[in-house]
Write a protein that holds these residues in place. Structure first.
Motif, PDB file in Angstrom:
ATOM      1  N   CYS A  84     -14.310 -10.482 -10.462  1.00  0.00           N
ATOM      2  CA  CYS A  84     -13.464 -10.312 -11.650  1.00  0.00           C
ATOM      3  C   CYS A  84     -13.959 -11.169 -12.800  1.00  0.00           C
ATOM      4  CB  CYS A  84     -12.013 -10.632 -11.304  1.00  0.00           C
ATOM      5  SG  CYS A  84     -11.222  -9.366 -10.279  1.00  0.00           S
ATOM      6  N   ARG A  85     -14.423 -12.376 -12.505  1.00  0.00           N
ATOM      7  CA  ARG A  85     -15.014 -13.207 -13.566  1.00  0.00           C
ATOM      8  C   ARG A  85     -16.305 -12.586 -14.072  1.00  0.00           C
ATOM      9  NH1 ARG A  85     -13.741 -17.416  -9.947  1.00  0.00           N
ATOM     10  NH2 ARG A  85     -15.937 -17.556  -9.350  1.00  0.00           N
ATOM     11  N   HIS A  86     -17.128 -12.116 -13.134  1.00  0.00           N
ATOM     12  CA  HIS A  86     -18.439 -11.583 -13.494  1.00  0.00           C
ATOM     13  C   HIS A  86     -18.330 -10.345 -14.385  1.00  0.00           C
ATOM     14  CE1 HIS A  86     -22.714 -10.692 -12.995  1.00  0.00           C
ATOM     15  NE2 HIS A  86     -22.380  -9.449 -12.705  1.00  0.00           N
ATOM     16  N   TYR A  87     -17.356  -9.475 -14.097  1.00  0.00           N
ATOM     17  CA  TYR A  87     -17.248  -8.216 -14.830  1.00  0.00           C
ATOM     18  C   TYR A  87     -16.246  -8.271 -15.983  1.00  0.00           C
ATOM     19  CZ  TYR A  87     -20.146  -5.960 -11.319  1.00  0.00           C
ATOM     20  OH  TYR A  87     -21.200  -5.610 -10.514  1.00  0.00           O
ATOM     21  N   SER A  88     -15.674  -9.436 -16.242  1.00  0.00           N
ATOM     22  CA  SER A  88     -14.658  -9.520 -17.291  1.00  0.00           C
ATOM     23  C   SER A  88     -15.207  -9.178 -18.669  1.00  0.00           C
ATOM     24  CB  SER A  88     -14.034 -10.915 -17.307  1.00  0.00           C
ATOM     25  OG  SER A  88     -15.014 -11.909 -17.602  1.00  0.00           O
ATOM     26  N   GLY A  89     -16.490  -9.417 -18.883  1.00  0.00           N
ATOM     27  CA  GLY A  89     -17.078  -9.065 -20.173  1.00  0.00           C
ATOM     28  C   GLY A  89     -17.551  -7.629 -20.252  1.00  0.00           C
ATOM     29  N   ALA A  90     -17.563  -6.933 -19.119  1.00  0.00           N
ATOM     30  CA  ALA A  90     -18.091  -5.564 -19.087  1.00  0.00           C
ATOM     31  C   ALA A  90     -17.007  -4.505 -18.992  1.00  0.00           C
ATOM     32  CB  ALA A  90     -19.052  -5.409 -17.902  1.00  0.00           C
ATOM     33  N   CYS A  91     -15.829  -4.872 -18.506  1.00  0.00           N
ATOM     34  CA  CYS A  91     -14.771  -3.877 -18.334  1.00  0.00           C
ATOM     35  C   CYS A  91     -13.407  -4.525 -18.512  1.00  0.00           C
ATOM     36  CB  CYS A  91     -14.873  -3.202 -16.967  1.00  0.00           C
ATOM     37  SG  CYS A  91     -14.490  -4.290 -15.566  1.00  0.00           S
ATOM     38  N   HIS A  92     -12.390  -3.686 -18.653  1.00  0.00           N
ATOM     39  CA  HIS A  92     -11.037  -4.209 -18.807  1.00  0.00           C
ATOM     40  C   HIS A  92     -10.201  -4.040 -17.543  1.00  0.00           C
ATOM     41  CE1 HIS A  92      -9.660  -0.049 -19.193  1.00  0.00           C
ATOM     42  NE2 HIS A  92     -10.552   0.134 -20.150  1.00  0.00           N
ATOM     43  N   THR A  93     -10.666  -3.199 -16.597  1.00  0.00           N
ATOM     44  CA  THR A  93      -9.876  -2.917 -15.396  1.00  0.00           C
ATOM     45  C   THR A  93     -10.778  -2.837 -14.174  1.00  0.00           C
ATOM     46  OG1 THR A  93      -8.256  -1.655 -16.678  1.00  0.00           O
ATOM     47  CG2 THR A  93      -8.276  -1.291 -14.302  1.00  0.00           C
ATOM     48  N   MET A  94     -10.330  -3.484 -13.086  1.00  0.00           N
ATOM     49  CA  MET A  94     -10.995  -3.357 -11.790  1.00  0.00           C
ATOM     50  C   MET A  94     -10.080  -2.563 -10.876  1.00  0.00           C
ATOM     51  SD  MET A  94     -13.744  -4.131  -9.973  1.00  0.00           S
ATOM     52  CE  MET A  94     -14.498  -5.616 -10.669  1.00  0.00           C
ATOM     53  N   LEU A  95     -10.583  -1.448 -10.350  1.00  0.00           N
ATOM     54  CA  LEU A  95      -9.836  -0.611  -9.411  1.00  0.00           C
ATOM     55  C   LEU A  95     -10.273  -0.916  -7.984  1.00  0.00           C
ATOM     56  CD1 LEU A  95      -9.800   3.067 -10.779  1.00  0.00           C
ATOM     57  CD2 LEU A  95      -7.826   1.559 -10.497  1.00  0.00           C
ATOM     58  N   VAL A  96      -9.371  -0.663  -7.039  1.00  0.00           N
ATOM     59  CA  VAL A  96      -9.741  -0.691  -5.639  1.00  0.00           C
ATOM     60  C   VAL A  96      -8.855   0.319  -4.909  1.00  0.00           C
ATOM     61  CG1 VAL A  96      -8.132  -2.571  -5.034  1.00  0.00           C
ATOM     62  CG2 VAL A  96     -10.149  -2.144  -3.613  1.00  0.00           C
ATOM     63  N   GLY A  97      -9.452   1.065  -3.990  1.00  0.00           N
ATOM     64  CA  GLY A  97      -8.706   2.036  -3.204  1.00  0.00           C
ATOM     65  C   GLY A  97      -8.649   1.611  -1.752  1.00  0.00           C
ATOM     66  N   THR A  98      -7.514   1.863  -1.121  1.00  0.00           N
ATOM     67  CA  THR A  98      -7.354   1.484   0.280  1.00  0.00           C
ATOM     68  C   THR A  98      -6.365   2.421   0.947  1.00  0.00           C
ATOM     69  OG1 THR A  98      -6.795  -0.344   1.775  1.00  0.00           O
ATOM     70  CG2 THR A  98      -5.485  -0.146  -0.235  1.00  0.00           C
ATOM     71  N   GLY A  99      -6.363   2.412   2.251  1.00  0.00           N
ATOM     72  CA  GLY A  99      -5.383   3.187   2.985  1.00  0.00           C
ATOM     73  C   GLY A  99      -4.042   2.471   3.018  1.00  0.00           C
ATOM     74  N   GLU A 100      -3.057   3.135   3.602  1.00  0.00           N
ATOM     75  CA  GLU A 100      -1.710   2.569   3.660  1.00  0.00           C
ATOM     76  C   GLU A 100      -1.599   1.564   4.805  1.00  0.00           C
ATOM     77  OE1 GLU A 100       1.595   5.441   2.399  1.00  0.00           O
ATOM     78  OE2 GLU A 100       0.072   6.764   3.277  1.00  0.00           O
ATOM     79  N   MET A 137      -2.862   6.375  11.576  1.00  0.00           N
ATOM     80  CA  MET A 137      -3.919   7.197  10.993  1.00  0.00           C
ATOM     81  C   MET A 137      -3.753   7.227   9.477  1.00  0.00           C
ATOM     82  SD  MET A 137      -5.130  11.103  11.785  1.00  0.00           S
ATOM     83  CE  MET A 137      -3.980  11.938  10.688  1.00  0.00           C
ATOM     84  N   LEU A 138      -4.827   6.857   8.778  1.00  0.00           N
ATOM     85  CA  LEU A 138      -4.776   6.828   7.322  1.00  0.00           C
ATOM     86  C   LEU A 138      -4.892   8.240   6.773  1.00  0.00           C
ATOM     87  CD1 LEU A 138      -6.994   3.705   6.523  1.00  0.00           C
ATOM     88  CD2 LEU A 138      -4.534   3.843   6.992  1.00  0.00           C
ATOM     89  N   LYS A 139      -4.122   8.522   5.739  1.00  0.00           N
ATOM     90  CA  LYS A 139      -4.099   9.846   5.123  1.00  0.00           C
ATOM     91  C   LYS A 139      -4.419   9.773   3.631  1.00  0.00           C
ATOM     92  CE  LYS A 139      -0.970  13.756   4.291  1.00  0.00           C
ATOM     93  NZ  LYS A 139       0.414  14.270   4.428  1.00  0.00           N
ATOM     94  N   ASP A 140      -3.585   9.082   2.866  1.00  0.00           N
ATOM     95  CA  ASP A 140      -3.746   9.006   1.412  1.00  0.00           C
ATOM     96  C   ASP A 140      -4.535   7.765   1.011  1.00  0.00           C
ATOM     97  OD1 ASP A 140      -2.086  11.220   1.400  1.00  0.00           O
ATOM     98  OD2 ASP A 140      -0.275  10.031   0.996  1.00  0.00           O
ATOM     99  N   MET A 141      -5.249   7.862  -0.104  1.00  0.00           N
ATOM    100  CA  MET A 141      -5.902   6.706  -0.699  1.00  0.00           C
ATOM    101  C   MET A 141      -4.964   6.125  -1.749  1.00  0.00           C
ATOM    102  SD  MET A 141      -8.749   4.805  -0.913  1.00  0.00           S
ATOM    103  CE  MET A 141     -10.347   5.636  -0.760  1.00  0.00           C
TER     104      MET A 141
END
Length: 297
Positions: A84-100, A137-141
């Motif tokens: 997050c520190r490294h990319y703070s100058g390159a983007c405004h949002t960091m996304l991450v996807g995971t299962g439930e 069992m994971l279904k949705d992201m």
């Protein structure tokens, strides 16, 4: 620990990557176009992360894995904070996807991520076998996002009238949203003192999103003298980031909190501070009790 940016032979780290994404063909979709980082304990890789540029100021954490022997020791969080520190100058949002997965969702929330959106049936449609986690069992992201910021330390000469006025406005909005024990006349009376404090505090750290200040902290003599976050950024982790910086880089171990603001007292207590003294009035002699807190080792 050291974190290394890997540009060649990325598949060498496939065993680690498979800890977080167990189908190689899915990893192949993002590995070559993504940035690969490896955390090493001496010469031994213990964690990996892959980040991709999704356009329009959004980057995505596609893979984050820590080997089992090093899990639950803070290395995953350390990797996220680095990214997050490294990319703070390159983007405004960091996304991450995971299962439930309750455990994984809780981890990302504790790292400052907030729910963004859901992609239905992602795991059942894109993987060639059932993906199981926590016996389910994971279904949705489930996607989470963290708004990134850049941090500036403003010297005394850099504290222009425009900056001070902007931070006083931030303070005003933050106080109105959190210090409900203050009356309108109290807030107005405090404004000149706030401006003077911002102008004169030894260390002034300001977090920005684009050019807008969203949080600031003043530090002097190993004490947090002020810490305020814009109301629309409450819960984004900015306050927590600033306190950690204060502790790690400025040796902070003290802070004063209004007793009538239990949320703030709980915030600092969660970060390891404990009350050691109580006063009946604040620094200006107003009848607002203060809790003096110290960081416990």
């Amino acid at each position: 620990m050291s974190i290394q940016f890997i540009t060649i032979d990325k598949k060498h780290y496939l065993p680690l990557l498979l800890l977080a994404d167990e189908q190689e063909s899915m990893i192949d979709r993002y590995l070559e176009r993504g940035d690969l980082y490896v955390m090493n304990d001496e010469a031994n890789p213990i964690a990996v992360a892959v980040v991709t540029d999704e356009g329009n100021g959004v980057y995505e954490l596609k893979n984050l894995a820590v080997i089992p022997a090093y899990q639950r020791k803070g290395y995953g969080r350390q990797m996220i904070e680095f990214l997050c520190r490294h990319y703070s100058g390159a983007c405004h949002t960091m996304l991450v996807g995971t299962g439930e997965s309750r455990q994984t969702v809780s981890f990302y929330k504790n790292c400052g991520f907030k729910y963004s959106h859901t992609v239905p049936d992602f795991f059942t449609c894109h993987y060639d076998h059932p993906i199981m986690e926590d016996g389910k069992m994971l279904k949705d992201m489930i996607y989470f996002q963290r708004k990134l910021s850049r941090l500036c330390c403003h010297s005394l000469s850099e504290r222009t009238d425009a900056l001070v006025n902007a931070l006083v406005e931030l303070w005003d909005a933050s106080v109105r949203a959190s210090h409900h024990f203050l009356a309108e006349e109290d807030i107005r009376r405090l404004i000149p003192f706030v401006g003077e404090a911002i102008q004169g505090v030894e260390t002034l750290l300001v977090m920005y999103q684009d050019s807008r200040p969203v949080a600031f902290m003043g530090v002097e003599n190993r004490k947090i003298e002020m810490l305020f976050v814009a109301p629309d950024c409450f819960g984004n982790g900015f306050g927590k980031q600033l306190v950690r910086i204060a502790i790690e880089q400025y040796g902070v171990c003290y802070v004063d909190v209004n007793e009538q603001n239990p949320q703030a007292e709980g915030f600092y207590r969660h970060l390891g501070f404990r009350t050691f003294e109580r006063t009946e009035t604040d620094g200006q002699g107003n009848p607002f009790p203060i809790l003096r807190m110290k960081l416990e080792n």
